[in-house]
Design a protein around this motif. Structure first.
Motif, short mmCIF file in Angstrom:
data_model
loop_
_atom_site.label_atom_id
_atom_site.label_comp_id
_atom_site.label_asym_id
_atom_site.label_seq_id
_atom_site.Cartn_x
_atom_site.Cartn_y
_atom_site.Cartn_z
N LEU A 159 -3.68 -4.12 -2.92
CA LEU A 159 -2.45 -4.77 -2.28
C LEU A 159 -2.47 -4.22 -0.97
CD1 LEU A 159 0.25 -3.86 -5.16
CD2 LEU A 159 -0.90 -6.05 -4.83
N GLY A 160 -3.40 -3.71 -0.25
CA GLY A 160 -3.42 -3.15 1.20
C GLY A 160 -2.13 -2.17 1.24
N ASP A 161 -1.40 -2.89 2.28
CA ASP A 161 -0.09 -1.98 2.80
C ASP A 161 0.86 -2.12 1.55
OD1 ASP A 161 -1.36 -1.13 5.03
OD2 ASP A 161 -0.36 -2.96 6.05
N GLY A 162 0.69 -3.13 0.86
CA GLY A 162 1.82 -3.16 -0.40
C GLY A 162 1.75 -2.00 -1.19
N ARG A 163 0.74 -1.28 -1.16
CA ARG A 163 0.67 0.08 -2.10
C ARG A 163 1.50 1.12 -1.67
NH1 ARG A 163 -1.77 2.83 1.74
NH2 ARG A 163 -3.45 4.60 1.21
#
Lengths: 150, 150, 150, 150
Positions: C82-86
């Protein structure tokens, strides 16, 4: 409020499937419904092309971060960077879904839609999935959508 | 391809902030840019209202699953069901972002945008965040956007 | 049920910050709390190392799809893609968060945690954020955590 | 690095399916593999219970925000607040997946795993999905996992 109809299917497909997608997209656009798809090529492009040809509006929910990956018939391109995670967003953004052909990604979307009781219309797609309403052609598909929309 | 400009800010705000958001939305719509926001009330509604008044197009990326939570000035409503997770999608969908007032949600969006080097214009918002370009009024804000867009 | 404490901070940091992270990780592990972090290097690695040295358990919520990107002190590695979604998942997985130094990613996590009223302890990090409880050293930080946990 | 094996299946199931899940969980734990599941009841609980009984470690990736929704056999509970979006995270966190019975949610997970070429073992689950390796019992399932893991 407008209806949002998802069209799901593979990112690469033979010409007859592309035309099938274009025809269902056309019928969606003709009715003033907003077409939601994954924004890429193949079935997604065919459907978006048909919808725009009918004067409709198209939304592409993209797997990557780059808006330019959208096909040229997408009016509103939403890059998500979620990869296959964007499949769920297509379902959550759609009031009903038409599956056209497709592989595992399409199967995941069919399942996610059925899980939340959204109408799923199948056109030449995964067979024998309980809950999918199979249509023989685009006109029958839009008829089913009309009948099944809340 | 069109520019997508995010307007971020709180879901409840005093009337002068609502007007500020409406004014920035108007300038965005006037330029033919697509406005992206969180789709709810407050700053999001003010900005969407202004954009539509200028003939522009608005996209609301909603935290919940219910499309009807969108304010009446949203043209394309995308329910995500991700809660605050939709903040990141607003940033990923925007080429530049204008922060108007706002609380912690807005601060998270400012930070997520700066993390990926997208232009962030501040209007009466969180102060002293390195990287934010602060504007005194909507016209200065759109001037900064124009200068900073890739 | 065990407490889960997030440690957030940059993926590259000078040695004194790494030691600071290691010390806060050690105090977390000593208390039997589970340490949650982003799983990569820098502050995340220092904190995980300290926690494991104290006999604690560490969870790394990774931005990419590759589990081997986790630092060697992560017991449970969760690749998200999720990239920065994590960042949001780190906050949702934590009962309280300690911010150690850090850049924009850390700022987004601080804001996301404050948005949902989770305790945020600051150690040599973004200054003057209302709602952050600033600590002078790791012992004061764990004291604040103990006092603020539900 | 340890192997992570996902067990997917419905949140409510008859007793024989629960026992089947418990048996596959036991075999996973016995081999020192980490069990990943959705953390709730039914198949997820049976599998986690079996894994812990064999001395193994269990990770539950929860749909909601509340850690206490995890069943009592989850060692590491990760609340995501993503609803069905957590299905993808279970797949991304697993090196191979065992599907036990299950409904549409399980079908979506099978499809998401096959999409990225992860081994999917089927135990009394959705039939005739090309790519799924069907096993007759838990021992055959772990045999297939062992053979198919990278």
């Amino acid at each position: 409020m407008n209806h949002y109809i998802g069209v799901i299917g593979a990112g690469a497909c033979p010409a007859p499937i592309y035309e099938l997608a274009r025809n269902i997209g056309f019928e969606i656009g003709k009715r003033g419904w907003i077409l939601v798809c994954g924004g890429l090529k193949g079935v997604m492009e065919g459907a978006a092309k048909g919808c725009v040809e009918a004067g409709g509006m198209t939304v592409g929910i993209l797997p990557g971060l780059d808006r330019t990956s959208a096909n040229p018939h997408i009016n509103i391109a939403v890059p998500t960077g979620l990869g296959d995670g964007r499949n769920l967003l297509i379902i959550r953004s759609s009031d009903a879904v038409v599956a056209v052909s497709g592989g595992y990604g399409t199967l995941s979307e069919i399942a996610l839609a059925l899980k939340v009781n959204k109408p799923v219309i199948g056109l030449d797609t995964w067979k024998n999935i309980p809950g999918v309403r199979y249509a023989g052609d685009p006109l029958e598909a839009v008829g089913l959508i009309t009948a099944l929309l809340p």
